[in-house]
Enzyme design. Sequence first.
Site, PDB file in Angstrom:
ATOM      1  N   GLU A  16      -4.277  -2.734  -7.497  1.00  0.00           N
ATOM      2  CA  GLU A  16      -4.350  -1.728  -7.782  1.00  0.00           C
ATOM      3  C   GLU A  16      -4.923  -0.567  -6.223  1.00  0.00           C
ATOM      4  OE1 GLU A  16      -5.669  -0.462 -11.490  1.00  0.00           O
ATOM      5  OE2 GLU A  16      -5.068  -1.962 -12.255  1.00  0.00           O
TER       6      GLU A  16
ATOM      7  N   SER B  22       0.794  -1.192  -0.156  1.00  0.00           N
ATOM      8  CA  SER B  22       0.300   0.028   0.079  1.00  0.00           C
ATOM      9  C   SER B  22       0.613   1.139  -0.153  1.00  0.00           C
ATOM     10  CB  SER B  22      -0.588  -0.296   1.301  1.00  0.00           C
ATOM     11  OG  SER B  22      -1.576  -1.228   1.278  1.00  0.00           O
TER      12      SER B  22
ATOM     13  N   PHE C 260       4.176 -10.604  -6.881  1.00  0.00           N
ATOM     14  CA  PHE C 260       2.919 -10.281  -7.469  1.00  0.00           C
ATOM     15  C   PHE C 260       2.208  -9.781  -8.156  1.00  0.00           C
ATOM     16  CE2 PHE C 260       1.719 -10.050  -1.846  1.00  0.00           C
ATOM     17  CZ  PHE C 260       1.798 -11.115  -2.087  1.00  0.00           C
ATOM     18  N   ILE C 261       3.459 -10.254  -9.027  1.00  0.00           N
ATOM     19  CA  ILE C 261       2.882  -9.466 -10.735  1.00  0.00           C
ATOM     20  C   ILE C 261       2.352 -10.104 -11.388  1.00  0.00           C
ATOM     21  CG2 ILE C 261       3.870  -8.234 -12.892  1.00  0.00           C
ATOM     22  CD1 ILE C 261       4.539  -6.877  -9.974  1.00  0.00           C
TER      23      ILE C 261
HETATM   24  C1  LIG Z   1      -3.153 -11.697  -6.931  1.00  0.00           C
HETATM   25  C2  LIG Z   1      -2.396 -10.137  -6.911  1.00  0.00           C
HETATM   26  C3  LIG Z   1      -1.982  -9.201  -8.518  1.00  0.00           C
HETATM   27  C4  LIG Z   1      -1.603  -8.058  -8.171  1.00  0.00           C
HETATM   28  N1  LIG Z   1      -0.619  -8.020  -9.043  1.00  0.00           N
HETATM   29  C5  LIG Z   1       0.701  -6.900  -8.967  1.00  0.00           C
HETATM   30  C6  LIG Z   1       0.513  -6.386 -10.532  1.00  0.00           C
HETATM   31  O1  LIG Z   1       0.667  -6.743 -11.436  1.00  0.00           O
HETATM   32  N2  LIG Z   1       1.584  -5.356 -10.208  1.00  0.00           N
HETATM   33  C7  LIG Z   1       2.203  -4.634  -8.890  1.00  0.00           C
HETATM   34  O2  LIG Z   1       3.252  -3.731  -8.814  1.00  0.00           O
HETATM   35  N3  LIG Z   1       1.510  -5.213  -8.009  1.00  0.00           N
HETATM   36  C8  LIG Z   1       0.077  -6.242  -8.361  1.00  0.00           C
HETATM   37  N4  LIG Z   1      -0.025  -6.473  -6.785  1.00  0.00           N
HETATM   38  C9  LIG Z   1      -0.272  -6.294  -5.596  1.00  0.00           C
HETATM   39  C10 LIG Z   1      -1.166  -5.480  -5.339  1.00  0.00           C
HETATM   40  O3  LIG Z   1      -1.678  -4.858  -5.599  1.00  0.00           O
HETATM   41  C11 LIG Z   1      -0.927  -5.641  -3.083  1.00  0.00           C
HETATM   42  O4  LIG Z   1      -0.979  -6.460  -2.729  1.00  0.00           O
HETATM   43  C12 LIG Z   1      -1.619  -4.193  -2.139  1.00  0.00           C
HETATM   44  O5  LIG Z   1      -1.589  -2.869  -3.412  1.00  0.00           O
HETATM   45  C13 LIG Z   1      -1.767  -4.182  -0.893  1.00  0.00           C
HETATM   46  O6  LIG Z   1      -0.492  -4.685  -0.452  1.00  0.00           O
HETATM   47  P1  LIG Z   1      -0.083  -5.342  -0.060  1.00  0.00           P
HETATM   48  O7  LIG Z   1      -0.206  -6.357  -0.456  1.00  0.00           O
HETATM   49  O8  LIG Z   1       1.244  -5.396   0.607  1.00  0.00           O
HETATM   50  O9  LIG Z   1      -0.800  -4.792   1.536  1.00  0.00           O
HETATM   51  P2  LIG Z   1      -0.604  -4.172   3.021  1.00  0.00           P
HETATM   52  O10 LIG Z   1      -0.572  -2.555   2.121  1.00  0.00           O
HETATM   53  O11 LIG Z   1       0.354  -4.901   3.259  1.00  0.00           O
HETATM   54  O12 LIG Z   1      -2.150  -3.777   3.517  1.00  0.00           O
HETATM   55  C14 LIG Z   1      -1.933  -4.950   5.023  1.00  0.00           C
HETATM   56  C15 LIG Z   1      -3.108  -4.484   5.005  1.00  0.00           C
HETATM   57  O13 LIG Z   1      -3.061  -2.653   5.578  1.00  0.00           O
HETATM   58  C16 LIG Z   1      -4.104  -2.126   4.954  1.00  0.00           C
HETATM   59  N5  LIG Z   1      -3.543  -1.104   5.265  1.00  0.00           N
HETATM   60  C17 LIG Z   1      -2.156  -0.664   4.423  1.00  0.00           C
HETATM   61  N6  LIG Z   1      -2.608   0.418   4.800  1.00  0.00           N
HETATM   62  C18 LIG Z   1      -3.110   1.653   5.025  1.00  0.00           C
HETATM   63  C19 LIG Z   1      -3.813   2.931   6.251  1.00  0.00           C
HETATM   64  N7  LIG Z   1      -3.259   3.731   5.371  1.00  0.00           N
HETATM   65  N8  LIG Z   1      -5.105   2.513   6.368  1.00  0.00           N
HETATM   66  C20 LIG Z   1      -5.907   1.651   6.148  1.00  0.00           C
HETATM   67  N9  LIG Z   1      -5.690   0.522   5.697  1.00  0.00           N
HETATM   68  C21 LIG Z   1      -4.036   0.471   5.530  1.00  0.00           C
HETATM   69  C22 LIG Z   1      -4.390  -2.402   3.623  1.00  0.00           C
HETATM   70  O14 LIG Z   1      -5.567  -2.229   3.394  1.00  0.00           O
HETATM   71  C23 LIG Z   1      -4.345  -3.883   4.305  1.00  0.00           C
HETATM   72  O15 LIG Z   1      -6.150  -4.499   4.539  1.00  0.00           O
HETATM   73  C24 LIG Z   1      -1.025  -8.192  -7.367  1.00  0.00           C
HETATM   74  C25 LIG Z   1      -1.803  -8.358  -6.093  1.00  0.00           C
HETATM   75  C26 LIG Z   1      -2.462  -9.574  -5.838  1.00  0.00           C
HETATM   76  C27 LIG Z   1      -3.097  -9.887  -4.722  1.00  0.00           C
END
Ligand SMILES: Cc1cc2nc3c(=O)[nH]c(=O)nc-3n(C[C@H](O)[C@H](O)[C@H](O)COP(=O)(O)OP(=O)(O)OC[C@H]3O[C@@H](n4cnc5c(N)ncnc54)[C@H](O)[C@@H]3O)c2cc1C
Lengths: 407, 266
Positions: free
Chosen positions: A386, A131, A155-156
Amino acid sequence: MDYGFTQLQTEIAQLARELAEKKLKPLRAKADHDEKLPMEVVEEYRASNLFGLWLPEQYGGTGGGVTDLALAIEELSKACGGLALPIATSALGGMPAFMWATAEQREKWIPALASGEKLFAFALTEAEAGSDATALKTTAVLEGDHYVVNGSKHFISTGEVADVYTVAVTTNPKRGARGITLLLIEKGTPGFTFGKKEEKLGIRANTTYELVFQDCKVPVANRLGGEGMGLLAVQETFDYSRPGVAAQALGIAEGALNETIPYLRTRKQFGQPVSSFQAIQHKLADLATKVEAGRALVYSLTLAMDKDYLKAVENALASGASVHDELKKLKTRRWTKESAMSKLFCSDTAMEVASECINLCGGIAYMRDFPVEKYMRDAKITQIYEGTNHIQRNEIAAALIKEYAAG
Amino acid sequence: MHIIVCVKQTPAGENVSVDQNTGCIIRSGESALNPFDEFAIEEAVRVKEKTPGSKVTAVTMGPPQAEAVLREAVARGCDGGVHVCGREFAGSDTWATSYALSQAVKKLSENDPSVLVFCGKQTNDSDTGHIGPQMAQWLGWPGAAFVRKLEAVDGKSVRVQRLMEDGYDVVEMPLPAVLSVIKEINTPRIASLKGRLASKKAQFPKWSAAELGCDPAKLGLDGSPTSVVRCFTPPQRASNTVKIQGETAADKARNLSAALKEAKIL
Ligand SMILES: Cc1cc2nc3c(=O)[nH]c(=O)nc-3n(C[C@H](O)[C@H](O)[C@H](O)COP(=O)(O)OP(=O)(O)OC[C@H]3O[C@@H](n4cnc5c(N)ncnc54)[C@H](O)[C@@H]3O)c2cc1C
Ligand SMILES: Cc1cc2nc3c(=O)[nH]c(=O)nc-3n(C[C@H](O)[C@H](O)[C@H](O)COP(=O)(O)OP(=O)(O)OC[C@H]3O[C@@H](n4cnc5c(N)ncnc54)[C@H](O)[C@@H]3O)c2cc1C
């Protein structure tokens, strides 16, 4: 409902519907089971001209905008949210490439993007930077006419399959968010390899990979915009790409209903079709209403966005400037709030609809050989990627508060 | 190479039914491209894609509204089409139809021998499968029907697999030639977006009998040696289904293999 689509857009929806029925449905169960992206689907998309929907005819596209793209993604996702992804992820990786490219870079990269000869993908997320994208650690150090990239992305989507990766790196770690830069890195570049392949809950028909960069040399000519402009490019891209995720979510919701309602009409309990129970009917009415509300939000947004987007594209082609530079001159160049709203609402709707469809059908829908449970598994991702829906709410609220603060 | 594909507009639906009393085709009102012609178009377009400098022209003979199938052919990748159309063709049986179509093919090929004509196996209305072989006859060109695979093609010759009851033949023939293809030959693509856009703009010349240099005596009712005495749906062929019995799956498998051996299939 038709929200005032052009003839071309109607044609796109029709074509995508045919593809979904004839080509995706027969493949989806196996692709989901095997966790493999069947390349014949990509071939079909290429042959049908679906990769260039939002790109100008000059580069081999069909000259449309985000609406054209969203309609295709929605229709394809009705059959399978995972198989629809190559179009969505190539657009996600391709949007910053197209919008931030110089005229010269456009000539080099965009024809292959528009024809689908090369699939693009988008690589922002890292193990420690989800995030909070500003925490990314993949570095790019300038050495003469190239950068040396080190680090990894995870996770791309469409990883390994895609040919060109739009990768967010830091060219200046000290500057944090202002040190982020976008580079186009091609598969096969020495020092660029694929790491872990993820095993997933849903969208299993799409590959999700780790990207690993070890002293990977990338020409400076592959940089999009200036150094330090990467985060802005990413944010601008999300404005245009999130309605695509919303459309995917809607397609998943509609697909779940399309499987559910016919079953409810034929399933008899207590001597009558289950669809004749009012409790069931009212639930269906609520779900269908939410889906149409989502469509109204998405398509009124994309049709409005496209007016500016198409203007900016036209101006950029005439002036030789980047689309981003031309967008800057227009008043309504950013759509962060509405775009976040569309993804938030439609993804939550998709999750609710798909989950309720299982409730409506009963036990059969819990089984893998009935096509409903997959929609629930596929819906989940739309609430996450996203930007999670927490992040969408943050962005909506930030915009709101800014509006009110401005008075 | 000039690739020509013959397409026909027929009533929509896989199987067209015949009114038992009148002997007429029951027309639902909806018309469509003859389903078998989808495979002919797809094969024609695939040959074009593999052969630089080639083009595909669709030909149909039919009333004005039959132009719709030429549009569909363009949507599916053909470069253009011609419409053989006029009152003088009305009432033609397969012999007269194939004559008119062969005249159109002649006009399209203009003494260029590098021509390959594709037809579907049959139509879903008249269903004869005559047109391809009859055109080859009128043109004096080699031909093959029931083509299930194109093994090789260049501007001079073509080698195909022709389905037979007991296997397949490999047939090679010089161009120009006429092929009728079966649906095992390919999986037709969905009409592309660019194809659909092109099909909306396409213009199709209408060719009359005079323009084709047709002998009027060979057209229409006068040129049709066949006369329809009666039309009926033949009774369904009784199928000789043998049910293999057995207590367990293993028993059933054993009995099946014994039965196959007895029938000298194994
Ligand atoms: C199947 C899949 C495909 C993907 N494809 C791509 C891709 O093609 N390219 C790419 O770049 N990324 C990709 N992603 C990554 C995806 O965009 C991230 O998983 C997503 O942005 C969340 O990041 P994180 O998983 O690290 O969660 P974290 O950021 O670790 O979040 C953990 C929890 O904390 C919450 N949280 C975090 N910050 C805050 C805040 N400020 N306020 C409130 N809640 C918060 C989140 O909502 C979540 O509930 C993919 C992910 C998956 C699962
Ligand atoms: C005895 C008889 C009498 C008939 N009388 C009349 C009549 O009075 N009025 C009338 O309208 N029709 C009449 N017909 C129907 C008409 O002759 C046939 O539809 C036509 O000859 C094509 O034959 P088919 O449909 O059996 O094609 P087939 O031989 O089964 O078709 C094979 C392939 O040939 C090509 N092809 C067939 N027809 C055409 C076409 N028209 N244009 C381009 N390509 C084509 C297609 O590629 C098709 O897949 C008659 C048919 C018969 C058998």
